[in-house]
Motif scaffolding. Structure first.
Motif, short mmCIF file in Angstrom:
data_model
loop_
_atom_site.label_atom_id
_atom_site.label_comp_id
_atom_site.label_asym_id
_atom_site.label_seq_id
_atom_site.Cartn_x
_atom_site.Cartn_y
_atom_site.Cartn_z
N TYR A 155 0.90 -1.27 0.00
CA TYR A 155 0.10 0.05 -0.17
C TYR A 155 0.83 1.16 -0.11
O TYR A 155 1.96 1.11 0.37
N ALA A 156 0.19 2.44 -0.43
CA ALA A 156 1.01 3.60 -0.15
C ALA A 156 -0.12 4.71 0.52
O ALA A 156 -1.26 4.39 0.45
N GLU A 157 0.53 5.80 0.85
CA GLU A 157 -0.32 6.82 1.40
C GLU A 157 -0.53 8.07 0.82
O GLU A 157 0.53 8.53 0.11
N THR B 278 3.63 8.78 -0.76
CA THR B 278 4.74 8.02 -0.21
C THR B 278 5.59 7.73 -1.48
O THR B 278 4.87 7.40 -2.69
N TYR C 201 9.13 2.95 -1.09
CA TYR C 201 8.89 3.03 0.36
C TYR C 201 8.15 1.88 0.54
O TYR C 201 6.89 1.81 -0.14
N ARG C 202 8.31 1.15 1.32
CA ARG C 202 7.40 -0.27 1.73
C ARG C 202 6.68 -0.02 3.04
O ARG C 202 7.13 0.13 4.05
N HIS D 158 -0.47 0.33 -3.60
CA HIS D 158 0.71 0.83 -4.22
C HIS D 158 0.88 0.98 -5.93
O HIS D 158 1.17 2.01 -6.37
N GLU E 84 10.30 5.73 -8.77
CA GLU E 84 10.43 6.96 -8.54
C GLU E 84 10.93 7.99 -9.59
O GLU E 84 10.24 8.98 -9.75
#
Length: 358
Positions: A22-24, A65, A69-70, A90, A100
């Motif tokens: 997941y990502a934020e 994020t 980034y994990r 993600h 990135e």
């Protein structure tokens, strides 16, 4: 009790150590397009009369994020429970294993294009003529076009048929079968740049013959040459947008409104605090963006009272509208200008407001 305590500690450790896919997303900074950023005006216009502008026309952003980034399970759960953040898969932010660096480059290109479209849309709304032409935007490495066509080349025709908009290029190329030759009539980028500098029209063209290849994307198999086409413009005066460390196309609408305000007497906002988001094309059509829920939170935290919202984002934004913020539905730059007229006059009853149905 000891066993329960040890189990809890083990679960917490596992939650911290176990990565999740997941990502934020969270509210990012907002910038007043009518004001300054890092000590200099966001919009800098020379060669044309400008007018003072007050109030706020804030563009909004979203923090995300990074691609590498994990996130761990604890962070994901905290994000799900938090009101001012959103946890998403993600791959939603970084599809197809995008790095990135690739994401940053793509966002920079979209941001640059959004600035150009914002200028065009604002000037068209003001009735100021803008010269436009179709160019080679990018050339895919290893493609048939590599070394034959170059970014910035002006595409005048394909197989003798005049090109008037970027979509014409793909239509003409895909008339071929893979392996057949397509003839591009172009003005080389260097000659076009020299002509623009001399304020003259480039007249010398050259024909470039390219053997088409077979596409390898998820769509139907078709003939391709390995370029993407875009639009370039010549403006009658200079408009610079100074804003670093921002990417993506979603500030287009607010840039266009800021430019319009600077070039017209009076104040679009009447001194009110208006924020918003939305892509914009050369014709002034406003398109949807991602992360609208985060942008409304960021705008209200900064002090906005009204938020110009792309029509296609209205339903999502209205599900959790921050207190004290009015979401105004817009489909075009004309809609936004009409809404601002009502806002500055105080006659807001007739504003087209967002609802959970759109």
């Amino acid at each position: 009790m000891l066993a329960s305590t040890l189990m809890l500690i083990a679960l917490l450790c596992a939650g911290v150590l176990i990565p999740v896919p997941y990502a934020e997303m969270s509210p990012g900074p907002t910038v007043n397009t009518l004001g300054e950023h890092d000590g200099e005006p966001v919009l800098q216009i020379s060669g044309h009369k400008t007018y003072p502008a007050d109030g706020h026309l804030n563009m909004t952003t979203v923090r995300v994020t990074s691609a590498d980034y994990r996130m761990n399970l604890v962070e994901a759960v905290y994000g799900w429970l938090a009101h001012d953040s959103k946890i998403v898969p993600h791959d939603t932010l970084y599809p197809d294993g995008k790095t990135e660096e690739q994401s940053t480059q793509e966002n920079a290109e979209e941001f640059s294009q959004s600035q150009e479209s914002a200028k065009v849309a604002a000037l068209k709304e003001l009735g100021v003529p803008v010269k436009s032409w179709v160019i080679v935007s990018t050339v895919v490495k290893g493609s048939p076009a590599e070394g034959r066509l170059h970014a910035g080349d002006v595409i005048k025709a394909v197989d003798g048929t005049a090109v008037k908009q970027p979509s014409d290029v793909a239509k003409l190329v895909t008339k071929h079968k893979p392996g057949q030759k397509a003839v591009f009539t172009v003005v080389p980028a260097k000659e076009q740049a020299a002509a623009e500098k001399a304020n003259t029209a480039a007249t010398r063209t050259q024909d470039v013959t390219i053997t088409t290849a077979t596409s390898h994307d998820t769509g139907a198999r078709r003939a391709v040459v390995g370029i993407s086409a875009g639009t370039d413009h010549t403006f009658p005066f200079t408009i610079d947008i100074k804003l670093a460390d921002v990417g993506g196309p979603s500030a287009g609408l607010m840039f266009a409104l800021g430019i319009y305000d600077k070039l017209t007497p009076g104040s679009l906002t009447g001194g009110k605090f208006v924020a918003g988001t939305g892509t914009i094309d050369d014709n002034g059509t406003v398109g949807p963006i991602g992360g609208v829920e985060m942008k409304t939170v960021g705008a209200r935290d900064r002090g906005a009272r009204y938020f110009l919202t792309p029509a296609d984002n209205c339903a999502a934004a209205a599900k959790d509208t921050p207190g004290g913020l009015t979401l105004v539905k817009v489909k075009t730059i004309g809609d936004a200008l009409d809404a601002l007229k009502d806002i500055r006059s105080g006659d807001t009853a007739a504003l087209p407001k967002c609802t959970t149905k759109g």
